[in-house]
Design a protein around this motif. Structure first.
Motif, PDB file in Angstrom:
ATOM      1  N   ARG A   1     -18.846  -2.829   5.523  1.00 52.63           N
ATOM      2  CA  ARG A   1     -19.500  -1.524   5.464  1.00 52.63           C
ATOM      3  C   ARG A   1     -19.861  -1.161   4.020  1.00 52.63           C
ATOM      4  O   ARG A   1     -20.952  -0.661   3.748  1.00 52.63           O
ATOM      5  N   GLU A   2     -18.952  -1.450   3.107  1.00 53.12           N
ATOM      6  CA  GLU A   2     -19.238  -1.156   1.697  1.00 53.12           C
ATOM      7  C   GLU A   2     -20.354  -2.052   1.161  1.00 53.12           C
ATOM      8  O   GLU A   2     -21.214  -1.604   0.399  1.00 53.12           O
TER       9      GLU A   2
ATOM     10  N   GLU B   1      -0.058   9.015   6.559  1.00 55.37           N
ATOM     11  CA  GLU B   1      -0.005   8.079   5.436  1.00 55.37           C
ATOM     12  C   GLU B   1      -1.323   7.319   5.278  1.00 55.37           C
ATOM     13  O   GLU B   1      -1.813   7.117   4.166  1.00 55.37           O
ATOM     14  N   ILE B   2      -1.867   6.873   6.401  1.00 56.45           N
ATOM     15  CA  ILE B   2      -3.122   6.107   6.347  1.00 56.45           C
ATOM     16  C   ILE B   2      -4.267   7.005   5.856  1.00 56.45           C
ATOM     17  O   ILE B   2      -5.104   6.594   5.057  1.00 56.45           O
TER      18      ILE B   2
ATOM     19  N   TRP C   1     -13.963  -3.082  13.454  1.00 53.41           N
ATOM     20  CA  TRP C   1     -12.664  -2.832  12.821  1.00 53.41           C
ATOM     21  C   TRP C   1     -11.592  -3.812  13.303  1.00 53.41           C
ATOM     22  O   TRP C   1     -10.745  -4.278  12.535  1.00 53.41           O
TER      23      TRP C   1
ATOM     24  N   THR D   1       0.820  -1.219   0.000  1.00 52.16           N
ATOM     25  CA  THR D   1       0.000   0.000   0.000  1.00 52.16           C
ATOM     26  C   THR D   1       0.851   1.265   0.000  1.00 52.16           C
ATOM     27  O   THR D   1       0.644   2.159  -0.818  1.00 52.16           O
ATOM     28  N   ARG D   2       1.824   1.333   0.886  1.00 51.74           N
ATOM     29  CA  ARG D   2       2.600   2.554   1.039  1.00 51.74           C
ATOM     30  C   ARG D   2       3.575   2.723  -0.117  1.00 51.74           C
ATOM     31  O   ARG D   2       3.671   3.789  -0.729  1.00 51.74           O
TER      32      ARG D   2
ATOM     33  N   GLU E   1     -21.973   6.669   8.724  1.00 57.31           N
ATOM     34  CA  GLU E   1     -21.763   5.373   9.362  1.00 57.31           C
ATOM     35  C   GLU E   1     -21.846   5.513  10.887  1.00 57.31           C
ATOM     36  O   GLU E   1     -22.459   4.684  11.563  1.00 57.31           O
TER      37      GLU E   1
ATOM     38  N   GLU F   1      -5.315   2.830  13.915  1.00 57.03           N
ATOM     39  CA  GLU F   1      -4.533   1.899  13.103  1.00 57.03           C
ATOM     40  C   GLU F   1      -3.052   2.318  13.082  1.00 57.03           C
ATOM     41  O   GLU F   1      -2.153   1.474  13.088  1.00 57.03           O
TER      42      GLU F   1
ATOM     43  N   THR G   1      -9.129   4.927   2.949  1.00 57.07           N
ATOM     44  CA  THR G   1     -10.170   3.903   3.087  1.00 57.07           C
ATOM     45  C   THR G   1     -10.636   3.687   4.524  1.00 57.07           C
ATOM     46  O   THR G   1     -11.655   3.050   4.759  1.00 57.07           O
ATOM     47  N   LEU G   2      -9.878   4.201   5.486  1.00 55.31           N
ATOM     48  CA  LEU G   2     -10.277   4.004   6.887  1.00 55.31           C
ATOM     49  C   LEU G   2     -11.059   5.184   7.446  1.00 55.31           C
ATOM     50  O   LEU G   2     -11.423   5.181   8.617  1.00 55.31           O
ATOM     51  N   GLN G   3     -11.295   6.197   6.643  1.00 52.24           N
ATOM     52  CA  GLN G   3     -12.063   7.340   7.150  1.00 52.24           C
ATOM     53  C   GLN G   3     -13.459   6.857   7.555  1.00 52.24           C
ATOM     54  O   GLN G   3     -14.050   5.991   6.906  1.00 52.24           O
ATOM     55  N   LEU G   4     -13.950   7.405   8.639  1.00 56.76           N
ATOM     56  CA  LEU G   4     -15.242   6.978   9.178  1.00 56.76           C
ATOM     57  C   LEU G   4     -16.284   8.029   8.812  1.00 56.76           C
ATOM     58  O   LEU G   4     -16.316   9.105   9.405  1.00 56.76           O
ATOM     59  N   PRO G   5     -17.132   7.736   7.832  1.00 56.19           N
ATOM     60  CA  PRO G   5     -18.105   8.753   7.435  1.00 56.19           C
ATOM     61  C   PRO G   5     -19.106   9.026   8.558  1.00 56.19           C
ATOM     62  O   PRO G   5     -19.459   8.115   9.315  1.00 56.19           O
TER      63      PRO G   5
ATOM     64  N   TYR H   1     -14.244  -6.919   7.835  1.00 59.00           N
ATOM     65  CA  TYR H   1     -14.702  -5.650   8.399  1.00 59.00           C
ATOM     66  C   TYR H   1     -13.806  -4.465   8.049  1.00 59.00           C
ATOM     67  O   TYR H   1     -14.232  -3.326   8.162  1.00 59.00           O
ATOM     68  N   GLN H   2     -12.547  -4.752   7.710  1.00 56.24           N
ATOM     69  CA  GLN H   2     -11.626  -3.626   7.580  1.00 56.24           C
ATOM     70  C   GLN H   2     -10.898  -3.652   6.241  1.00 56.24           C
ATOM     71  O   GLN H   2     -10.626  -4.719   5.697  1.00 56.24           O
ATOM     72  N   PRO H   3     -10.615  -2.470   5.691  1.00 57.77           N
ATOM     73  CA  PRO H   3      -9.842  -2.434   4.451  1.00 57.77           C
ATOM     74  C   PRO H   3      -8.414  -2.918   4.723  1.00 57.77           C
ATOM     75  O   PRO H   3      -7.879  -2.708   5.806  1.00 57.77           O
TER      76      PRO H   3
ATOM     77  N   GLU I   1       2.565   7.870  10.515  1.00 58.64           N
ATOM     78  CA  GLU I   1       1.723   6.746  10.068  1.00 58.64           C
ATOM     79  C   GLU I   1       0.311   7.232   9.765  1.00 58.64           C
ATOM     80  O   GLU I   1      -0.298   6.868   8.756  1.00 58.64           O
TER      81      GLU I   1
ATOM     82  N   VAL J   1      -4.410   7.309   2.091  1.00 56.86           N
ATOM     83  CA  VAL J   1      -5.083   6.187   1.413  1.00 56.86           C
ATOM     84  C   VAL J   1      -6.599   6.374   1.500  1.00 56.86           C
ATOM     85  O   VAL J   1      -7.332   6.138   0.546  1.00 56.86           O
TER      86      VAL J   1
ATOM     87  N   LEU K   1     -10.411   5.823  13.296  1.00 57.56           N
ATOM     88  CA  LEU K   1      -9.890   4.486  12.963  1.00 57.56           C
ATOM     89  C   LEU K   1      -8.503   4.593  12.335  1.00 57.56           C
ATOM     90  O   LEU K   1      -7.626   3.774  12.614  1.00 57.56           O
TER      91      LEU K   1
END
Lengths: 162, 559, 102
Positions: free
Chosen positions: A157-158, B283-284, B162, A94-95, B296, B241, B289-293, A146-148, B280, B287, B237
């Motif tokens: 969730r998706e 960086e996350i 999670w 990913t990074r 939700e 993480e 994808t871990l953002q919590l709308p 549950y998690q990406p 970290e 990406v 999240l």
């Protein structure tokens, strides 16, 4: 003895693992991170695929942009309880955006294959008795997540949103 | 039965995805058990797998720890827990300091069936042990307390999902415990957790999360330090993480006693830890994808909607005699709705095993939940149960029923409301028994007038240095040690697990099993003689220090 | 110094029951177990048991010290006394109450 399982099928291993003090053979090689850092210029100048093998205490971000000039990153599990390589694989995929092979080597369990797959591993050195059916079964045990992670799998969730 | 109608409380409900996940996990674990029985898995390989599903091999038998996420149970779930105790165990269960329930006499071959029974009522034993993110705990008064900023349970549920089989964090250096609080009064021992999230309001009046890391008990106790002063809700999240990744990469794996995040935090220093986590985190976030709308968070929050409280109720407490008045004094906490109360059921009647309940007691409490508390109960880290939403006018009826169960002790927060780990009576790791010491002390202070005169005093007992009984955080802490096969007990004074957290000071050499209750009594006498008006034991200790207490404690032992 | 005498214990894999080593396998009650009067005999029994763990019948074998008291063999450490009898706080459970999964 082990055999190579790659992208869901058994495959011939094109790479030769090469000890730090051994002469580089022709063709694709896997060298340690220490050797790669020491002989970087020589290794990159060879016109053959290169793999680097990292110990569980070696952070792959040390490779930096060089990672994308590699064909393979092998991550060691010195014992199955040592879970550092789960994070390293995630970083590489990913990074660092690595598109090549991430190979799990060392001591890991059937029960860890699906997690390794999720964090970005796509190749495994498995024992001889291991079968493709076992691999598929390991990945099929849990349908949803549950998690990406690094596998691009839709999260629960998706899925709920549909 | 008071009420045959089972009430569905406002709490998280599994949808098809959650249900499938938990059922598949049961099948997966059943396969692991099968492979162990055939020998495909060795005990060394099986052990981390069974622990990851809450199954220990203890002193006498297997022990199964069932998760009670953030301490919330429906009456239907409590009835199922009673049924499991009756069917597969010896008719009782033990509520723990992590809001879970443990069964002590489980057969390995029965575990798949038990897990199926749990899955049917939306429960599981996932990650109740092992070197992974453990069951998330929360304030037991969540959603009911008058002092609350926000209900911490929606976030706790989001964290539960999670962290469930998070592929990156199942083989951490060591276990990882997370707690969430929503009120300035900390009832969840936040500061003693590997990571804690506290809901806070910033200067602009917006709510967000304060994140702390590196708290813990055990051999080297530490109070958690702030790593994120104000983390936006949609970032939480990603931030968590980031903390997990720094820990997984750098936590020590060469020494089990130095493997927790508290050791890493203190080795790096909080500033360096924060710097690395923030790198970290950035960086996350990139990406994304871990953002919590917000949608939700709202969706999960809706499950925990406050019940439709009756309006126009009087805040006055009914008059139902002196016993009832005593109980109200200690076991009732202010509720946010007028005319309602939060009722603590202490599983601590002097002489009983702290935290134990029989199947019959669980069934009757389930009836009380349906009749009086919208079908809901909470488990507390102090090993009690809580009816979170009861009308003041129903309290006398509840009290009367609790009396029949022998659970009506008016002692919440008092000297007989003791936390005790299972200790050497059950635990494979223990050095000394905890429960009999709790029983002796509770019986010594059984006199109610004396308990009320002493006021708030938290005694916490562990049977070994691992500190499951929170001895570091006790106003009076007791640690059982082994000296050549014989049990000894060290006293600690001045600990606190609340928002004024502190680590207790060790008094000196240990006491024998026969001396320890007397030593505690002499310590309490010093407090009564020395205290200023309104001072709790803890306050007096903080003001005058160890010396006088120590002199009194060893007085007759030396003679 | 008196010779250390020991016994060997383990748990049944399927049920978790506490077991004691006997010449012909395992028994449920400490009183029926074999007592090793010297370290060599004890170590030999442990080595044999460890080799047998591959049969997946029992787990976690280990030796513990016992002594003679009033004509009976009793464990030296509190831990083993409790393991052999059952929890002191629930006398209606465990081997002291004749309960085991078998």
């Amino acid at each position: 003895m082990t055999k190579l399982l790659k992208s869901g099928a058994f495959a011939a291993d094109a790479f030769q693992a090469t000890a730090d003090d051994a002469a580089l053979p022709d063709g694709p090689v896997i060298v340690s991170l220490a050797r790669f850092e020491k002989e970087r210029e020589t290794l990159l100048a060879r016109n053959t695929p290169i793999g680097v093998r990292l110990k569980s205490d070696e952070n792959p971000t040390r490779l930096g942009d060089d990672v994308n000039r590699l064909s393979l990153v092998a991550l060691e599990f010195p014992k199955f309880r040592d879970g550092r390589a789960f994070s390293w694989a995630r970083l590489v995929r990913t990074r660092l955006g690595f598109k090549g092979e991430i190979r799990a080597v060392g001591d890991f369990l059937f029960d860890q294959l699906s997690y390794q797959h999720r964090v970005g591993f796509d190749a495994w050195e498995v024992p001889d008795h291991f079968t493709i059916e076992m691999f598929n079964a390991a990945l099929a045990e849990m349908t949803n997540v549950y998690q990406p992670a690094a596998d691009g799998k839709k999260t629960i969730r998706e899925l709920r949103a549909h | 039965m008071l009420n045959p109608r089972q009430v569905e409380p406002n709490m998280y409900r599994y949808d098809e995805f959650d249900s499938k996940f938990v059922h598949e996990r049961v099948t997966q674990f059943a396969g692991q058990v099968e492979r162990r029985l055939t020998g495909e898995l060795t005990e060394d390989q099986f052990k981390p797998l069974r622990l990851m599903n809450g199954l220990y091999l203890q002193l006498h038998a297997y022990m199964l720890r069932v998760a009670v996420p953030y301490g919330t149970l429906s009456s239907k779930q409590l009835r199922r827990l009673a049924h499991i105790a009756r069917t597969y165990d010896k008719n009782f269960g033990h509520f723990t300091t992590r809001q879970n329930i443990q069964y002590n006499w489980i057969k390995l071959v029965d575990v798949p069936a038990i897990l199926r029974e749990l899955a049917e009522v939306e429960m599981h034993a996932i990650q109740t042990s092992g070197n992974c993110i453990r069951n998330v705990t929360a304030d037991q008064f969540a959603g009911a307390a008058a002092d609350e900023i926000e209900d911490p349970r929606p976030l706790a549920e989001i964290i539960r999902q999670w962290s469930s089989l998070h592929p990156e964090f199942l083989f951490l250096p060591r276990k990882f415990k997370i707690a969430v609080g929503g009120s300035p009064n900390d009832r969840a021992a936040l500061l003693y957790h590997d990571m804690a999230v506290e809901i806070v309001r910033n200067k602009e009046g917006r709510t967000g999360y304060k994140v702390l890391v590196g708290g813990g008990m055990g051999r080297t106790p530490y109070i958690a330090q702030v790593i994120g002063e104000f983390v936006e809700k949609d970032d939480i999240l990603a931030f968590m993480e980031a903390v997990m990744r720094v820990y997984n990469e750098q936590g020590r794996r060469d020494n089990i006693y130095k493997a927790r995040i508290k050791i890493l935090t203190n080795a790096l220093g909080i500033e360096e830890m924060r710097r690395q986590v923030n790198i970290e985190f950035a960086e996350i976030k990139k990406v994304g994808t871990l953002q919590l709308p917000q949608a939700e968070l709202d969706r999960i929050t809706a499950y925990f909607a406050v019940p439709a409280f009756e309006t126009g109720l009087s805040d006055a407490m009914p008059d139902a005699g002196p016993d009832f008045a005593n109980w109200v004094r200690t076991n009732i906490t202010a509720h946010k709705a007028p005319g309602y109360a939060i009722a603590t059921i202490t599983l601590k009647t002097p002489g009983q095993v702290p935290g134990d309940a029989t199947s019959e007691q669980m069934d009757i409490i389930a009836d009380l939940m349906d009749e009086f508390s919208v079908g809901e109960v909470r488990v507390t880290h102090e090993q009690n149960l809580v009816l979170p939403h009861v009308r003041n006018k129903d309290l006398p009826a509840i009290f009367a029923k609790l009396k029949e169960l022998d659970f009506a002790s008016p002692n919440a927060g008092l000297i007989t409301d003791i936390i005790a780990c299972p200790g050497l009576d059950y635990c494979d790791l223990a050095n000394a028994r905890s429960i009999p010491i709790a029983q002796k002390i509770a019986l010594k202070f059984e006199d109610l007038d004396r308990q009320h005169k002493i006021g708030e005093l938290k005694i916490k007992i562990s049977g070994c240095i691992n500190a499951c009984g929170h001895h570091h955080a006790g106003h009076i802490g007791i640690l059982g040690v082994d000296k050549k096969g014989v049990e000894f007990y060290q006293l600690l004074l001045g600990g606190s697990g609340a928002e004024d957290a502190s680590i207790g000071d060790i008094m000196g050499p240990g006491f024998t099993e026969h001396e320890i209750a007397g030593a505690v009594e002499r310590v309490v006498e010093v407090y009564l003689a020395q205290r200023n008006d309104g001072e709790r034991f803890l306050d007096t200790y903080r003001r005058i220090g160890m010396e006088k207490f120590k002199a009194a404690a060893y007085e007759t032992v030396a003679a | 110094m008196a010779q250390t005498i020991q016994m060997l214990t383990a748990n049944r894999l399927k049920t978790g029951d506490v077991l004691y080593r006997h010449v012909s396998g395992w028994v449920l009650m400490l009183a029926d177990g074999e007592v090793y009067l010297d370290a060599a005999a004890a170590d030999a029994a442990l080595a044999a048991a460890q080799a047998e763990t591959v049969q997946n019948d029992f787990v976690a074998p280990y030796l513990f010290e016992v002594r003679e008291s009033a004509g009976r063999i009793v464990p030296v450490k509190e831990r083993e006394i409790i393991r052999a009898a059952g929890p002191t706080v629930h006398p209606h459970t465990g081997k002291q109450a004749g309960q085991y999964n078998a």
